[in-house]
Enzyme design. Sequence first.
Site: not given
Length: 249
Positions: A11, A23, A112, A198, A229
Site C-alpha cells: 500500500h 501499523t 498485516e 516480505r 524452468h
Amino acid sequence: MTTPRAFIARHGETEWSLNGRHTGTTELSLTKNGEARIRATGKALVGDDRLIVPSRVAHIYVSPRNRAKRTLELLNMGCKDTLPWHDPSQPPPDKDAIRCDAKVQVTQDIREWDYGDYEGLTSKQIKEQRKEKGEGDWDIWRDGCPGGESPDDIIHRLDRLIGDIREQYHKQAIGKPTSDETAQKQDVLVVAHGHILRAFAMRWIGKEFTEGVNLILEAGGVGTLSYEHHSIDEPAILLGGAFVVDLAS
C-alpha cells in the site's frame, strides 16, 4: 511457454509508514503524496504493454485494511465487477474502462502482521522498551509480537494462501503454450503491507524467516514472484523481467 506470475504491491505511504511506526490493525489513510505515487505506479506498471497486464490477471487478493483497498483503487486495474467494499447499487464501471475481469477477494490471510503490544511503535522504541524490561534484542522474524502474532501464525496463513494460488491459478497454466486458453489468464495480484508481503515472498520460495533472507519493499512498491524452468516446483523471486509487448508483424 507460459510462466505465471504473482505481483505483490505494498500500500501507499501513510503517516505511520513515513515515521516507521508498526501499523497492523490501525486504520490509516494514505497521505496525499502516497496517493499520488500509487497513481503514478499504476500509470507506469499497469497496462497491455506494461509489467502488469490486466487482461492476464486471474485473481486479485487484497488485505481488509482500508489503505490496501485504496491502493488497489488507485492502481486503476479497470476491474469489471464492483469492488467488494463499494456500494453494489452504484452504476457499474464504464465499459470502455474495463481491462480486467479478475475477481477481487478481500482476505484476512494477507492482512498485516498483528503487532499486538508493539502496534504504533517504531523499532527503536520496541528495543528500548525491551531493554528496560531486561529482555533481549528483538527480531520480528524470530520473536514475533507479544499480544499479537508469532512467526508460526504468519507461516500458517501465508502457506494456505500460496497453496491456493498455485492450485487454483498457476498449476493449470504453467508450461502451456501461450496460445492455450488456460494460459491467457494466469497471473495474480496481491495488495497488502510491508511485513506480510516480505514474509509472503520468503514463503513463496520455501524459506524460513530465520534463514537470513533480507528483503525490502517500500511503501507503494511492487514486486514479482514466479517460477524457474516453467516448473510449479521451482518457485522463484523475479529480480527483473522484460515487459510484454506485441510486436507488429
